[in-house]
Scaffold this active site. Structure first.
Site, PDB file in Angstrom:
ATOM      1  N   HIS A 118     -35.383   2.379  70.705  1.00 48.47           N
ATOM      2  CA  HIS A 118     -36.054   3.503  70.004  1.00 48.47           C
ATOM      3  C   HIS A 118     -37.137   3.977  69.693  1.00 48.47           C
ATOM      4  O   HIS A 118     -38.490   2.983  70.017  1.00 48.47           O
ATOM      5  CB  HIS A 118     -35.109   2.718  68.725  1.00 48.47           C
ATOM      6  CG  HIS A 118     -34.113   2.892  68.104  1.00 48.47           C
ATOM      7  ND1 HIS A 118     -33.487   2.151  68.284  1.00 48.47           N
ATOM      8  CD2 HIS A 118     -33.071   4.084  67.717  1.00 48.47           C
ATOM      9  CE1 HIS A 118     -32.212   2.292  68.090  1.00 48.47           C
ATOM     10  NE2 HIS A 118     -32.197   3.509  67.735  1.00 48.47           N
ATOM     11  N   ASN A 149     -39.414  -5.429  72.695  1.00 47.06           N
ATOM     12  CA  ASN A 149     -38.987  -4.067  71.950  1.00 47.06           C
ATOM     13  C   ASN A 149     -38.582  -5.199  70.205  1.00 47.06           C
ATOM     14  O   ASN A 149     -38.362  -4.642  68.822  1.00 47.06           O
ATOM     15  CB  ASN A 149     -37.931  -3.154  72.163  1.00 47.06           C
ATOM     16  CG  ASN A 149     -36.573  -2.828  71.137  1.00 47.06           C
ATOM     17  OD1 ASN A 149     -37.443  -2.724  70.759  1.00 47.06           O
ATOM     18  ND2 ASN A 149     -35.429  -2.883  71.432  1.00 47.06           N
ATOM     19  N   ASP A 250     -53.186  15.379  74.079  1.00 46.13           N
ATOM     20  CA  ASP A 250     -53.971  15.582  72.372  1.00 46.13           C
ATOM     21  C   ASP A 250     -53.638  15.258  70.980  1.00 46.13           C
ATOM     22  O   ASP A 250     -52.950  16.453  70.394  1.00 46.13           O
ATOM     23  CB  ASP A 250     -54.563  16.738  72.404  1.00 46.13           C
ATOM     24  CG  ASP A 250     -55.857  17.141  71.158  1.00 46.13           C
ATOM     25  OD1 ASP A 250     -56.357  16.229  70.610  1.00 46.13           O
ATOM     26  OD2 ASP A 250     -56.342  18.386  70.887  1.00 46.13           O
ATOM     27  N   PHE A 251     -53.219  14.231  70.090  1.00 48.09           N
ATOM     28  CA  PHE A 251     -52.844  13.488  69.511  1.00 48.09           C
ATOM     29  C   PHE A 251     -53.897  14.532  68.240  1.00 48.09           C
ATOM     30  O   PHE A 251     -55.576  14.583  68.216  1.00 48.09           O
ATOM     31  CB  PHE A 251     -52.471  12.361  69.605  1.00 48.09           C
ATOM     32  CG  PHE A 251     -52.023  11.501  70.337  1.00 48.09           C
ATOM     33  CD1 PHE A 251     -50.749  11.842  70.674  1.00 48.09           C
ATOM     34  CD2 PHE A 251     -52.058  11.595  71.551  1.00 48.09           C
ATOM     35  CE1 PHE A 251     -50.079  11.494  71.685  1.00 48.09           C
ATOM     36  CE2 PHE A 251     -51.911  10.879  72.469  1.00 48.09           C
ATOM     37  CZ  PHE A 251     -50.120  11.227  72.260  1.00 48.09           C
ATOM     38  N   GLN A 260     -61.146  14.362  63.312  1.00 52.78           N
ATOM     39  CA  GLN A 260     -60.309  13.515  65.070  1.00 52.78           C
ATOM     40  C   GLN A 260     -61.413  12.539  65.456  1.00 52.78           C
ATOM     41  O   GLN A 260     -61.340  12.057  65.854  1.00 52.78           O
ATOM     42  CB  GLN A 260     -59.803  14.867  65.705  1.00 52.78           C
ATOM     43  CG  GLN A 260     -58.338  15.595  65.671  1.00 52.78           C
ATOM     44  CD  GLN A 260     -58.216  16.109  66.394  1.00 52.78           C
ATOM     45  OE1 GLN A 260     -57.904  15.738  67.288  1.00 52.78           O
ATOM     46  NE2 GLN A 260     -58.447  17.270  65.995  1.00 52.78           N
ATOM     47  N   GLU A 264     -60.403   9.276  65.842  1.00 50.87           N
ATOM     48  CA  GLU A 264     -59.600   8.417  67.508  1.00 50.87           C
ATOM     49  C   GLU A 264     -60.674   7.969  67.991  1.00 50.87           C
ATOM     50  O   GLU A 264     -60.342   7.158  69.251  1.00 50.87           O
ATOM     51  CB  GLU A 264     -59.353   9.715  68.057  1.00 50.87           C
ATOM     52  CG  GLU A 264     -58.243  10.468  67.474  1.00 50.87           C
ATOM     53  CD  GLU A 264     -57.613  11.855  68.087  1.00 50.87           C
ATOM     54  OE1 GLU A 264     -58.575  12.456  69.126  1.00 50.87           O
ATOM     55  OE2 GLU A 264     -57.197  13.015  67.168  1.00 50.87           O
TER      56      GLU A 264
END
Ligand code: MN
Ligand code: MN
Length: 271
Positions: A118, A149, A250-251, A260, A264
């Site tokens: 998930h 996971n 681009d987050f 940012q 970042e």
């Protein structure tokens, strides 16, 4: 695999006009409040960056890789409860009709190697059946190394959820990087997986993100020979900038550029 023992709740998909601007999309869905990491659109011609707005998350689907480029979601106590976990994964029928729709059979033969991992964790959406069922759509799933996971990835999920439970507001983005191999009918198992979590307070959004806002971002190997189930998730922390370099995305684009730049480039070091 058989579907759940309880009755399925049908997922009522959000009807979306493919001509919505990104600003309109961001207003429509809290799950992309930090911004769309790619210029995704719900437009069949954009088959490798196809926007799917769900009720409880949003994602960009890649029809060449047959997995999401990224999945983005908001997490706070309103999504959390004690509802029992769905016991089966489901084909996502919201994809255009001519496209390959990933099914359980694509994962057959990979038990212990790749889990159906998930992105939005089942336990992040356990207030009711409708929420939980949506996380079991196979567009929210990637071939994920079992040791990852079930080890550090899961432990990071729990860490983030515990913060959210203290009435926190978290925005999370996750996905794969690269291509290690293909399974089933050509489903990409990424080389690495990434996750970014922005820690806010109840009701806060992109305009509340400050240079002091905590961001946890990680890249973890998606290969059982490169990760141990007992590895501490903290050792996989990297900057958001590094994930941007490796994905080309681009987050946090809704956060002012000056902020940012600070959050970042920083690597979280809190214990
Ligand atoms: Mn998982
Ligand atoms: Mn950014």
């Amino acid at each position: 695999m058989a579907c759940g023992s309880r009755d399925k709740t049908s997922v009522d998909e959000v009807a979306i006009d493919q001509h919505l601007t990104h600003e309109q999309t961001i207003k429509l869905s809290t799950h992309v409040a930090m911004g769309l990491p790619t210029p995704a659109e719900t437009n069949e011609a954009k088959s490798n960056d196809y926007l799917l707005i769900k009720n409880y998350f949003a994602l960009s689907y890649n029809n060449s890789k047959h997995i999401a480029n990224w999945v983005s979601w908001n997490l706070n106590p309103s999504y959390l409860g004690t509802n029992k976990r769905n016991s089966g994964f489901n084909v996502d029928n919201q994809l255009p009709s001519g496209w390959l729709r990933v099914s359980d059979s694509d994962y057959r033969g990979y038990s212990g190697i790749y889990d159906r991992g998930h992105m939005v964790a089942s336990a992040d959406r356990n207030k009711n059946d409708a929420m939980n069922d949506e996380t079991f759509l196979l567009t929210n799933v990637i071939p994920q190394a079992s040791y990852n996971n079930q080890g550090p990835w899961q432990n990071l999920e729990t860490y983030i959820r515990n913060y959210a439970k203290q009435n926190g507001e978290v925005y999370i983005i996750a996905g794969g990087i690269g291509e290690q191999e293909r399974i089933g009918r050509g489903i990409v198992a990424p080389t690495d997986v990434f996750k970014i979590a922005v820690f806010l307070k109840t009701g806060q959004g992109a305009s509340d993100v400050a240079t002091s806002t905590r961001v946890i971002s990680v890249i973890m190997p998606n290969n059982n020979s490169k990760i141990n189930v007992k590895d501490d998730w903290k050792k996989f922390r990297v900057s958001v900038d590094e994930i941007e370099r490796k994905t080309g995305f681009d987050f946090l684009s809704q956060v002012p550029t000056a902020i940012q730049n600070v959050i970042e480039s920083r690597v979280d070091t809190l214990p």
